[in-house]
Design a protein around this motif. Structure first.
Motif, PDB file in Angstrom:
ATOM      1  N   THR A   6      -2.825  -7.010 -15.591  1.00  0.00           N
ATOM      2  CA  THR A   6      -3.199  -5.786 -16.269  1.00  0.00           C
ATOM      3  C   THR A   6      -4.365  -5.146 -15.528  1.00  0.00           C
ATOM      4  OG1 THR A   6      -2.511  -6.693 -18.387  1.00  0.00           O
ATOM      5  CG2 THR A   6      -4.015  -4.810 -18.451  1.00  0.00           C
ATOM      6  N   GLY A   7      -4.231  -3.879 -15.224  1.00  0.00           N
ATOM      7  CA  GLY A   7      -5.284  -3.157 -14.506  1.00  0.00           C
ATOM      8  C   GLY A   7      -5.113  -3.141 -13.002  1.00  0.00           C
ATOM      9  N   SER A   8      -4.126  -3.874 -12.470  1.00  0.00           N
ATOM     10  CA  SER A   8      -3.878  -3.866 -11.018  1.00  0.00           C
ATOM     11  C   SER A   8      -3.358  -2.497 -10.602  1.00  0.00           C
ATOM     12  CB  SER A   8      -2.839  -4.921 -10.636  1.00  0.00           C
ATOM     13  OG  SER A   8      -3.311  -6.214 -10.839  1.00  0.00           O
ATOM     14  N   TYR A   9      -3.771  -2.028  -9.437  1.00  0.00           N
ATOM     15  CA  TYR A   9      -3.255  -0.788  -8.860  1.00  0.00           C
ATOM     16  C   TYR A   9      -2.130  -1.186  -7.924  1.00  0.00           C
ATOM     17  CZ  TYR A   9      -3.412   4.045  -7.344  1.00  0.00           C
ATOM     18  OH  TYR A   9      -3.104   5.359  -7.113  1.00  0.00           O
ATOM     19  N   ILE A  10      -0.894  -0.728  -8.202  1.00  0.00           N
ATOM     20  CA  ILE A  10       0.259  -1.141  -7.409  1.00  0.00           C
ATOM     21  C   ILE A  10       1.034   0.070  -6.902  1.00  0.00           C
ATOM     22  CG2 ILE A  10       0.482  -3.363  -8.602  1.00  0.00           C
ATOM     23  CD1 ILE A  10       2.814  -2.130 -10.209  1.00  0.00           C
ATOM     24  N   TYR A  11       1.816  -0.154  -5.862  1.00  0.00           N
ATOM     25  CA  TYR A  11       2.739   0.830  -5.296  1.00  0.00           C
ATOM     26  C   TYR A  11       4.134   0.246  -5.413  1.00  0.00           C
ATOM     27  CZ  TYR A  11      -1.556   2.561  -3.175  1.00  0.00           C
ATOM     28  OH  TYR A  11      -2.825   3.044  -2.973  1.00  0.00           O
ATOM     29  N   TRP A  12       5.091   1.061  -5.889  1.00  0.00           N
ATOM     30  CA  TRP A  12       6.449   0.562  -6.007  1.00  0.00           C
ATOM     31  C   TRP A  12       7.440   1.697  -5.844  1.00  0.00           C
ATOM     32  CZ3 TRP A  12       3.730   1.854 -10.341  1.00  0.00           C
ATOM     33  CH2 TRP A  12       4.387   2.536 -11.347  1.00  0.00           C
ATOM     34  N   THR A  13       8.688   1.314  -5.587  1.00  0.00           N
ATOM     35  CA  THR A  13       9.780   2.272  -5.556  1.00  0.00           C
ATOM     36  C   THR A  13      10.812   1.855  -6.582  1.00  0.00           C
ATOM     37  OG1 THR A  13      10.992   1.058  -3.840  1.00  0.00           O
ATOM     38  CG2 THR A  13       9.518   2.840  -3.091  1.00  0.00           C
ATOM     39  N   THR A  14      11.543   2.849  -7.062  1.00  0.00           N
ATOM     40  CA  THR A  14      12.734   2.598  -7.860  1.00  0.00           C
ATOM     41  C   THR A  14      13.891   3.253  -7.121  1.00  0.00           C
ATOM     42  OG1 THR A  14      12.211   4.518  -9.224  1.00  0.00           O
ATOM     43  CG2 THR A  14      11.644   2.380 -10.116  1.00  0.00           C
ATOM     44  N   SER A  15      15.059   2.651  -7.213  1.00  0.00           N
ATOM     45  CA  SER A  15      16.224   3.142  -6.483  1.00  0.00           C
ATOM     46  C   SER A  15      17.410   3.281  -7.413  1.00  0.00           C
ATOM     47  CB  SER A  15      16.594   2.177  -5.357  1.00  0.00           C
ATOM     48  OG  SER A  15      15.503   1.982  -4.494  1.00  0.00           O
ATOM     49  N   ASP A  34       0.838  -1.201   0.000  1.00  0.00           N
ATOM     50  CA  ASP A  34       0.000   0.000   0.000  1.00  0.00           C
ATOM     51  C   ASP A  34       0.873   1.251   0.000  1.00  0.00           C
ATOM     52  OD1 ASP A  34       0.839   0.523   2.684  1.00  0.00           O
ATOM     53  OD2 ASP A  34      -0.843  -0.601   3.472  1.00  0.00           O
ATOM     54  N   ALA A  35       0.234   2.399   0.066  1.00  0.00           N
ATOM     55  CA  ALA A  35       0.929   3.679  -0.060  1.00  0.00           C
ATOM     56  C   ALA A  35       1.798   4.045   1.142  1.00  0.00           C
ATOM     57  CB  ALA A  35      -0.079   4.789  -0.316  1.00  0.00           C
ATOM     58  N   SER A  36       1.789   3.236   2.199  1.00  0.00           N
ATOM     59  CA  SER A  36       2.679   3.503   3.334  1.00  0.00           C
ATOM     60  C   SER A  36       4.112   3.065   3.025  1.00  0.00           C
ATOM     61  CB  SER A  36       2.187   2.789   4.595  1.00  0.00           C
ATOM     62  OG  SER A  36       2.354   1.377   4.468  1.00  0.00           O
ATOM     63  N   ALA A  64      21.690   3.949  -7.837  1.00  0.00           N
ATOM     64  CA  ALA A  64      22.908   3.530  -7.153  1.00  0.00           C
ATOM     65  C   ALA A  64      23.394   4.568  -6.139  1.00  0.00           C
ATOM     66  CB  ALA A  64      24.010   3.244  -8.163  1.00  0.00           C
ATOM     67  N   ASP A  65      23.033   5.829  -6.331  1.00  0.00           N
ATOM     68  CA  ASP A  65      23.486   6.879  -5.415  1.00  0.00           C
ATOM     69  C   ASP A  65      22.591   7.029  -4.181  1.00  0.00           C
ATOM     70  OD1 ASP A  65      21.220   8.138  -6.381  1.00  0.00           O
ATOM     71  OD2 ASP A  65      22.298   9.776  -7.379  1.00  0.00           O
ATOM     72  N   GLY A  66      21.608   6.129  -4.022  1.00  0.00           N
ATOM     73  CA  GLY A  66      20.754   6.130  -2.846  1.00  0.00           C
ATOM     74  C   GLY A  66      19.424   6.843  -2.998  1.00  0.00           C
ATOM     75  N   ARG A  67      19.212   7.537  -4.100  1.00  0.00           N
ATOM     76  CA  ARG A  67      17.910   8.185  -4.310  1.00  0.00           C
ATOM     77  C   ARG A  67      16.832   7.148  -4.527  1.00  0.00           C
ATOM     78  NH1 ARG A  67      18.891  12.170  -9.105  1.00  0.00           N
ATOM     79  NH2 ARG A  67      20.279  10.472  -9.692  1.00  0.00           N
ATOM     80  N   VAL A  68      15.625   7.419  -3.988  1.00  0.00           N
ATOM     81  CA  VAL A  68      14.488   6.515  -4.110  1.00  0.00           C
ATOM     82  C   VAL A  68      13.287   7.324  -4.584  1.00  0.00           C
ATOM     83  CG1 VAL A  68      12.927   4.962  -2.878  1.00  0.00           C
ATOM     84  CG2 VAL A  68      15.347   5.030  -2.253  1.00  0.00           C
ATOM     85  N   TRP A  69      12.566   6.765  -5.548  1.00  0.00           N
ATOM     86  CA  TRP A  69      11.334   7.380  -6.052  1.00  0.00           C
ATOM     87  C   TRP A  69      10.156   6.487  -5.714  1.00  0.00           C
ATOM     88  CZ3 TRP A  69      15.968   7.239  -8.539  1.00  0.00           C
ATOM     89  CH2 TRP A  69      16.535   8.461  -8.868  1.00  0.00           C
ATOM     90  N   HIS A  70       9.084   7.088  -5.229  1.00  0.00           N
ATOM     91  CA  HIS A  70       7.860   6.361  -4.879  1.00  0.00           C
ATOM     92  C   HIS A  70       6.823   6.579  -5.967  1.00  0.00           C
ATOM     93  CE1 HIS A  70       9.957   6.798  -1.080  1.00  0.00           C
ATOM     94  NE2 HIS A  70       9.270   5.753  -0.656  1.00  0.00           N
TER      95      HIS A  70
END
Length: 63
Positions: free
Chosen positions: A45-54, A31-33, A56-62
């Motif tokens: 297809t059509g699933s609502y998902i939450y993910w992060t990408t990271s 979930d969004a937490s 190498a320099d430690g930055r993370v995107w939600h």
């Protein structure tokens, strides 16, 4: 979304074509937490998902 063994189930996800960062591994969450990681089992297809990408320099995107 990548199905490594062609069994019809997503095994991993990679964000491709990022600006100067290459391909980024994605981590799926329940979930969004963003506290509990999840498997890709059941993502379709059509699933609502939450993910992060990271990066190498430690930055993370939600997402």
């Amino acid at each position: 979304m990548i199905d490594d063994n062609d069994d019809g189930t997503v095994d991993r996800m990679i964000e491709t074509g990022t600006d100067g960062l290459g391909n980024l591994t994605c981590t799926l969450y329940t979930d969004a937490s963003y506290n509990q990681t999840a498997t890709f089992n059941g993502v379709t297809t059509g699933s609502y998902i939450y993910w992060t990408t990271s990066a190498a320099d430690g930055r993370v995107w939600h997402h």
